[in-house]
Structures are given as structure tokens and as C-alpha cells.
Design a protein around this motif. Structure first.
Motif, PDB file in Angstrom:
ATOM      1  N   ALA A 207       8.375   8.971   1.152  1.00  0.00           N
ATOM      2  CA  ALA A 207       9.128   9.571   0.056  1.00  0.00           C
ATOM      3  C   ALA A 207       8.278  10.496  -0.799  1.00  0.00           C
ATOM      4  CB  ALA A 207       9.751   8.475  -0.811  1.00  0.00           C
ATOM      5  N   GLY A 208       6.964  10.475  -0.607  1.00  0.00           N
ATOM      6  CA  GLY A 208       6.079  11.358  -1.360  1.00  0.00           C
ATOM      7  C   GLY A 208       5.592  10.796  -2.681  1.00  0.00           C
ATOM      8  N   ALA A 209       5.595   9.463  -2.833  1.00  0.00           N
ATOM      9  CA  ALA A 209       5.085   8.864  -4.070  1.00  0.00           C
ATOM     10  C   ALA A 209       3.626   9.251  -4.283  1.00  0.00           C
ATOM     11  CB  ALA A 209       5.232   7.345  -4.019  1.00  0.00           C
ATOM     12  N   SER A 210       3.257   9.514  -5.515  1.00  0.00           N
ATOM     13  CA  SER A 210       1.892   9.975  -5.799  1.00  0.00           C
ATOM     14  C   SER A 210       0.901   8.823  -5.878  1.00  0.00           C
ATOM     15  CB  SER A 210       1.879  10.764  -7.108  1.00  0.00           C
ATOM     16  OG  SER A 210       2.338   9.965  -8.186  1.00  0.00           O
ATOM     17  N   LYS A 211       1.328   7.699  -6.410  1.00  0.00           N
ATOM     18  CA  LYS A 211       0.489   6.499  -6.467  1.00  0.00           C
ATOM     19  C   LYS A 211       1.318   5.333  -5.925  1.00  0.00           C
ATOM     20  CE  LYS A 211      -2.639   7.565 -10.329  1.00  0.00           C
ATOM     21  NZ  LYS A 211      -2.180   8.941 -10.644  1.00  0.00           N
ATOM     22  N   ILE A 212       0.729   4.617  -4.965  1.00  0.00           N
ATOM     23  CA  ILE A 212       1.387   3.464  -4.353  1.00  0.00           C
ATOM     24  C   ILE A 212       0.428   2.293  -4.477  1.00  0.00           C
ATOM     25  CG2 ILE A 212       2.457   2.527  -2.281  1.00  0.00           C
ATOM     26  CD1 ILE A 212       2.722   5.474  -1.299  1.00  0.00           C
ATOM     27  N   ILE A 213       0.763   1.338  -5.339  1.00  0.00           N
ATOM     28  CA  ILE A 213      -0.139   0.246  -5.681  1.00  0.00           C
ATOM     29  C   ILE A 213       0.349  -1.038  -5.023  1.00  0.00           C
ATOM     30  CG2 ILE A 213      -1.228  -1.034  -7.557  1.00  0.00           C
ATOM     31  CD1 ILE A 213      -0.412   1.384  -9.395  1.00  0.00           C
ATOM     32  N   ALA A 214      -0.468  -1.623  -4.162  1.00  0.00           N
ATOM     33  CA  ALA A 214      -0.136  -2.887  -3.501  1.00  0.00           C
ATOM     34  C   ALA A 214      -0.800  -4.037  -4.246  1.00  0.00           C
ATOM     35  CB  ALA A 214      -0.603  -2.867  -2.051  1.00  0.00           C
ATOM     36  N   VAL A 215      -0.050  -5.095  -4.498  1.00  0.00           N
ATOM     37  CA  VAL A 215      -0.553  -6.276  -5.189  1.00  0.00           C
ATOM     38  C   VAL A 215      -0.337  -7.494  -4.299  1.00  0.00           C
ATOM     39  CG1 VAL A 215      -0.418  -7.685  -7.278  1.00  0.00           C
ATOM     40  CG2 VAL A 215       0.107  -5.227  -7.397  1.00  0.00           C
ATOM     41  N   ASP A 216      -1.378  -8.260  -4.067  1.00  0.00           N
ATOM     42  CA  ASP A 216      -1.270  -9.469  -3.251  1.00  0.00           C
ATOM     43  C   ASP A 216      -2.453 -10.368  -3.589  1.00  0.00           C
ATOM     44  OD1 ASP A 216       0.565  -9.997  -0.508  1.00  0.00           O
ATOM     45  OD2 ASP A 216      -1.240 -11.231  -0.642  1.00  0.00           O
ATOM     46  N   LEU A 217      -2.416 -11.617  -3.093  1.00  0.00           N
ATOM     47  CA  LEU A 217      -3.536 -12.539  -3.281  1.00  0.00           C
ATOM     48  C   LEU A 217      -4.492 -12.517  -2.102  1.00  0.00           C
ATOM     49  CD1 LEU A 217      -1.614 -15.658  -4.673  1.00  0.00           C
ATOM     50  CD2 LEU A 217      -2.740 -13.831  -5.961  1.00  0.00           C
ATOM     51  N   SER A 218      -4.088 -11.870  -1.010  1.00  0.00           N
ATOM     52  CA  SER A 218      -4.882 -11.857   0.219  1.00  0.00           C
ATOM     53  C   SER A 218      -5.566 -10.508   0.398  1.00  0.00           C
ATOM     54  CB  SER A 218      -3.981 -12.141   1.427  1.00  0.00           C
ATOM     55  OG  SER A 218      -4.627 -11.815   2.634  1.00  0.00           O
ATOM     56  N   ASP A 219      -6.887 -10.527   0.465  1.00  0.00           N
ATOM     57  CA  ASP A 219      -7.605  -9.280   0.710  1.00  0.00           C
ATOM     58  C   ASP A 219      -7.271  -8.716   2.088  1.00  0.00           C
ATOM     59  OD1 ASP A 219      -8.911  -9.205  -1.756  1.00  0.00           O
ATOM     60  OD2 ASP A 219     -10.581 -10.443  -1.052  1.00  0.00           O
ATOM     61  N   GLY A 220      -6.994  -9.600   3.055  1.00  0.00           N
ATOM     62  CA  GLY A 220      -6.609  -9.141   4.381  1.00  0.00           C
ATOM     63  C   GLY A 220      -5.307  -8.355   4.347  1.00  0.00           C
ATOM     64  N   LYS A 221      -4.334  -8.843   3.596  1.00  0.00           N
ATOM     65  CA  LYS A 221      -3.060  -8.122   3.482  1.00  0.00           C
ATOM     66  C   LYS A 221      -3.234  -6.823   2.707  1.00  0.00           C
ATOM     67  CE  LYS A 221       0.132 -12.027   3.934  1.00  0.00           C
ATOM     68  NZ  LYS A 221       1.222 -12.783   3.292  1.00  0.00           N
ATOM     69  N   LEU A 222      -4.102  -6.821   1.722  1.00  0.00           N
ATOM     70  CA  LEU A 222      -4.339  -5.600   0.963  1.00  0.00           C
ATOM     71  C   LEU A 222      -5.003  -4.537   1.831  1.00  0.00           C
ATOM     72  CD1 LEU A 222      -5.478  -7.154  -2.439  1.00  0.00           C
ATOM     73  CD2 LEU A 222      -3.304  -6.017  -1.934  1.00  0.00           C
ATOM     74  N   GLU A 223      -5.859  -4.964   2.743  1.00  0.00           N
ATOM     75  CA  GLU A 223      -6.456  -4.015   3.681  1.00  0.00           C
ATOM     76  C   GLU A 223      -5.376  -3.429   4.586  1.00  0.00           C
ATOM     77  OE1 GLU A 223      -9.188  -1.576   5.293  1.00  0.00           O
ATOM     78  OE2 GLU A 223      -9.506  -2.910   3.585  1.00  0.00           O
ATOM     79  N   LEU A 224      -4.452  -4.272   5.056  1.00  0.00           N
ATOM     80  CA  LEU A 224      -3.325  -3.784   5.832  1.00  0.00           C
ATOM     81  C   LEU A 224      -2.518  -2.771   5.026  1.00  0.00           C
ATOM     82  CD1 LEU A 224      -1.763  -6.940   7.553  1.00  0.00           C
ATOM     83  CD2 LEU A 224      -2.638  -4.911   8.704  1.00  0.00           C
ATOM     84  N   ALA A 225      -2.306  -3.063   3.762  1.00  0.00           N
ATOM     85  CA  ALA A 225      -1.494  -2.190   2.914  1.00  0.00           C
ATOM     86  C   ALA A 225      -2.062  -0.778   2.837  1.00  0.00           C
ATOM     87  CB  ALA A 225      -1.379  -2.793   1.515  1.00  0.00           C
ATOM     88  N   ARG A 226      -3.368  -0.660   2.818  1.00  0.00           N
ATOM     89  CA  ARG A 226      -3.975   0.675   2.800  1.00  0.00           C
ATOM     90  C   ARG A 226      -3.605   1.447   4.058  1.00  0.00           C
ATOM     91  NH1 ARG A 226      -7.198   2.347  -1.070  1.00  0.00           N
ATOM     92  NH2 ARG A 226      -8.029   0.872  -2.594  1.00  0.00           N
ATOM     93  N   GLY A 227      -3.563   0.755   5.177  1.00  0.00           N
ATOM     94  CA  GLY A 227      -3.180   1.418   6.421  1.00  0.00           C
ATOM     95  C   GLY A 227      -1.736   1.863   6.442  1.00  0.00           C
ATOM     96  N   PHE A 228      -0.909   1.241   5.601  1.00  0.00           N
ATOM     97  CA  PHE A 228       0.505   1.614   5.535  1.00  0.00           C
ATOM     98  C   PHE A 228       0.794   2.655   4.457  1.00  0.00           C
ATOM     99  CE2 PHE A 228       0.891  -1.928   8.286  1.00  0.00           C
ATOM    100  CZ  PHE A 228       2.132  -1.850   8.909  1.00  0.00           C
ATOM    101  N   GLY A 229      -0.223   3.030   3.683  1.00  0.00           N
ATOM    102  CA  GLY A 229      -0.026   4.094   2.701  1.00  0.00           C
ATOM    103  C   GLY A 229      -0.374   3.762   1.270  1.00  0.00           C
ATOM    104  N   ALA A 230      -0.840   2.543   0.985  1.00  0.00           N
ATOM    105  CA  ALA A 230      -1.207   2.209  -0.390  1.00  0.00           C
ATOM    106  C   ALA A 230      -2.397   3.049  -0.841  1.00  0.00           C
ATOM    107  CB  ALA A 230      -1.545   0.725  -0.517  1.00  0.00           C
ATOM    108  N   THR A 231      -2.274   3.644  -2.005  1.00  0.00           N
ATOM    109  CA  THR A 231      -3.384   4.422  -2.565  1.00  0.00           C
ATOM    110  C   THR A 231      -4.316   3.549  -3.395  1.00  0.00           C
ATOM    111  OG1 THR A 231      -2.061   5.001  -4.524  1.00  0.00           O
ATOM    112  CG2 THR A 231      -1.982   6.517  -2.637  1.00  0.00           C
TER     113      THR A 231
END
Length: 369
Positions: A207-231
Motif C-alpha cells: 500500500a506504500g506505507a512510509s513506516k511499518i512498525i512490527a511489535v512482538d515478544l519474539s525476536d525471531g518473529k521480528l526478524e521475519l517481519a523485516r523480511g515482509f516489509g517492516a521498517t
């Protein structure tokens, strides 16, 4: 003629599944008989398997279903044996005011998709009816689903990826595209980087969001989130997530999505938004859960809006073809979403890994042998 099928049944209200044989009836009316080729493990199924719903007999869960049509009832037009399909939990009558307005997810007559009183159960185990949750019941080799819940899909789409599209993508991406209508340049926070959250992150990027912030308790999931587009990523276990979002954005996000179904994270979603921002509750809360908001400080003074979202405000017949196009073009990261393929006998291990927060995006059962 009924078909014998290997299935995983929830019997005890403790979150566990037992592997048993069931009988699946022949299709009636508008029903489609599907040989299940893939079914995803969703947190919603784990929630329901761990609750006492007051329903007699075992539960047949599993609502991220992809497979092949085996047969149809006399009123199930548009489907033929051999079609590749997916089944969703969006039950709709196609006749009420909401359905006619293209809002099938708000159907006022969902029971019309189920068998009527006096008709045989769609599935049974040792003569006892099996409750097919959401009208799908995908944790079995064969399942009967009303035609309104079934979407024919391209044979280019792998079954495992198609399965997660049936809920994970419809819910996560749908919340971004349909419910929030995230616009280019806007800011987004997604709380919960599981399968649904990762789809929301992927959609926010599209959608072209300028900042995409992922919040989780798992560093492994947060690493995955970066691969999906989290800035940006925030570990909510070691950081004040609301303060961190405010620091990253300077004012709070335009849209905050809560994907877990917990009180604390729902309150965080509201408080992460800017003045005039929107918070979306997507994750399933337990019945009776309360949200202790300060009406003045949290909602009225900052002019925020709070939305309850069901299945990403999705129209499967419209949205699944669009998501298929995104996937085949390489824009929707479903390959990375499918973390592992399991045998039906491994269902309890799959849900255990999910509960342990091991950074597994989505586990999919693909073997019922």
C-alpha cells in the motif's frame, strides 16, 4: 456414500487434538465435497480447542483449507470434480441486505449455510455427530463446505500457500486494504507478527506505507517481519511499545492493528495512534474479555476511532483472485509464510511450537496418509 477420513478432533477443551477416523457424508444441496490437500494451523483454532464451548461431542476445526473438489450437491453450481479450491470461514447467505451490499463478512443469516435440523450431520465419529466449526472442518482428509464459502483458484497456486491465503491473508491483508484502506505515505503499527500480522505488514508495504512498525515478544518473529516489509521492530517484552512507537513516528501512527486478542496489546494499539488515528482489533478475544479504556483520554480528546474487524472485511470471491495475482507476481510473500509442512499426526507439535513463540510464521498440514 459416506467417505472415511483421517481427522484431528478437539474433544477435551484443553487445546489438544486426537487423531481419529470420521465419516464424511455425501454432499447435499449447495455443498461441495473437498479432498483437503493443505490446512493451516491458525491461533483461532488453538483458542477454540482450549475452551469449553458447551457443545456436545467432538469439534472438527481447521479453517484455512485448500484442496480438490471430489463431488458436489445438486445446487452447487460453478464447481466440478478436479477443480482446485480453497474454503474460508466467511459464511454468508448471499441474500440478506449486508450480502447484497458486498459485505458478506457481515451476513445476518450465516446458519443458512449449514444443514437444517433433521438432516444428517456432515461428519460423524462412531455414530456421534461431529461439530464442524465455521462450516469448514479442514482438519480432515475430506470435508463438506457450502458453495458460498468455496473459491475456485488457479492451479498455479500451490496448495500450502493457497491454504494460508484462506484466513491469514484474507484477515491480515484485508484489514489493511479493506478495513483501514491504508494510503501511500501513512504510518502503520502491527502488534503480533504471526501469520496474520505478517500478511498485514506485507500488505502495508504494498500500500506504500512510509513506516511499518512490527511489535512482538519474539525476536525471531521480528526478524521475519523485516523480511515482509517492516521498517522498524519493537520487542514489547523489553521495551515500552507505546513510547517506542511515539519516538519512531513523533506523533503516533495513522493505523494500529492488534492481531493477538489480548487486553494489554489492545490498549497499546489504541494508545499508539496519533490524534485522529485508528486502531483495529483483529485478534480474537476470549468471550467476556473487557477493555478498560479511559473514554476521555484514550478516545474523545485524541479523536481516535476503535474498530472491531472480522476476517479483514473480506469478500473472498473478489479478494482471493487479487491476492493470487500478487503472489504469482512475487509481491505477496506466501512462500516465506509457510514455515513447515506437517503430517496430521503432528498437529499437537505444530500448535505447541506456535504457543512457544518459536518464530514459526505458519505451519500447514499437507499429509493425511
Amino acid at each position: 456414500m459416506a467417505l472415511r477420513a483421517r481427522a484431528a478432533l478437539a474433544r477435551h477443551g484443553d487445546g489438544s487434538f486426537s487423531i481419529e477416523d470420521i465419516e464424511v457424508d455425501a454432499p447435499l444441496g449447495a455443498e461441495v465435497l473437498i479432498e483437503v490437500k493443505a490446512v493451516g494451523l491458525c491461533q483461532s483454532d488453538a483458542h477454540l480447542a482450549g475452551m469449553d464451548l458447551g457443545i456436545p461431542g467432538p469439534l472438527l476445526l481447521g479453517h484455512e483449507v485448500a484442496g480438490v473438489v471430489v463431488g458436489t450437491g445438486g445446487q452447487a453450481s460453478g464447481f466440478a470434480a478436479g477443480d482446485h479450491v480453497l474454503a474460508t470461514l466467511i459464511q454468508y447467505c448471499a441474500q440478506c441486505e449486508q450480502c447484497l451490499a458486498g459485505q458478506e463478512y457481515r451476513c445476518a443469516n450465516r446458519p443458512s449455510t449449514l444443514r437444517a435440523a433433521g438432516e444428517p450431520a456432515r461428519a460423524s465419529c462412531e455414530g456421534q455427530p461431529v461439530m464442524q466449526m465455521f462450516g469448514t472442518g479442514g482438519f480432515a482428509r475430506y470435508t463438506l463446505v457450502h458453495a458460498n464459502q468455496v473459491v475456485r483458484i488457479s492451479k498455479e497456486l500451490p496448495f500450502a500457500q493457497a491454504a494460508v491465503m484462506a484466513c491469514s491473508t484474507l484477515t491480515g491483508a484485508g484489514a489493511v486494504f479493506n478495513s483501514a484502506k491504508v494510503a501511500e505515505g501513512q504510518t502503520v503499527a502491527v502488534i503480533g507478527a504471526g501469520g496474520i500480522g505478517l500478511n498485514a505488514i506485507n500488505a502495508a508495504q504494498l500500500a506504500g506505507a512510509s513506516k511499518i512498525i512490527a511489535v512482538d515478544l519474539s525476536d525471531g518473529k521480528l526478524e521475519l517481519a523485516r523480511g515482509f516489509g517492516a521498517t522498524h521492530t519493537i520487542n514489547g517484552g523489553s521495551t515500552d511499545a507505546v513510547a517506542a512507537v511515539q519516538e519512531i513516528t513523533g506523533a503516533g501512527v495513522d493505523h494500529a492493528f492488534e492481531m493477538i486478542g489480548l487486553q494489554d496489546t489492545s490498549l497499546q494499539a489504541v494508545r499508539m495512534t496519533r490524534v485522529g488515528g485508528d486502531a483495529y482489533l483483529v485478534g480474537l478475544h476470549r468471550p467476556g474479555a473487557q477493555l478498560p479504556l479511559d473514554a476521555m483520554a484514550d478516545i474523545i480528546a485524541p479523536q481516535r476511532s476503535l474498530h472491531g474487524i472480522y476476517m479483514g472485511s473480506s469478500s473472498p470471491q473478489r479478494d482471493i483472485p487479487a491476492y493470487t495475482e500478487h503472489y504469482l507476481a512475487g509481491r505477496l510473500k506466501l512462500d516465506a509464510l509457510v514455515a513447515q509442512e506437517l503430517h496430521i499426526s503432528q498437529i499437537n507439535e505444530g500448535f505447541a511450537a506456535m504457543r512457544a513463540g518459536q518464530g514459526v510464521a505458519r505451519s500447514v498440514i499437507t499429509d493425511f496418509s
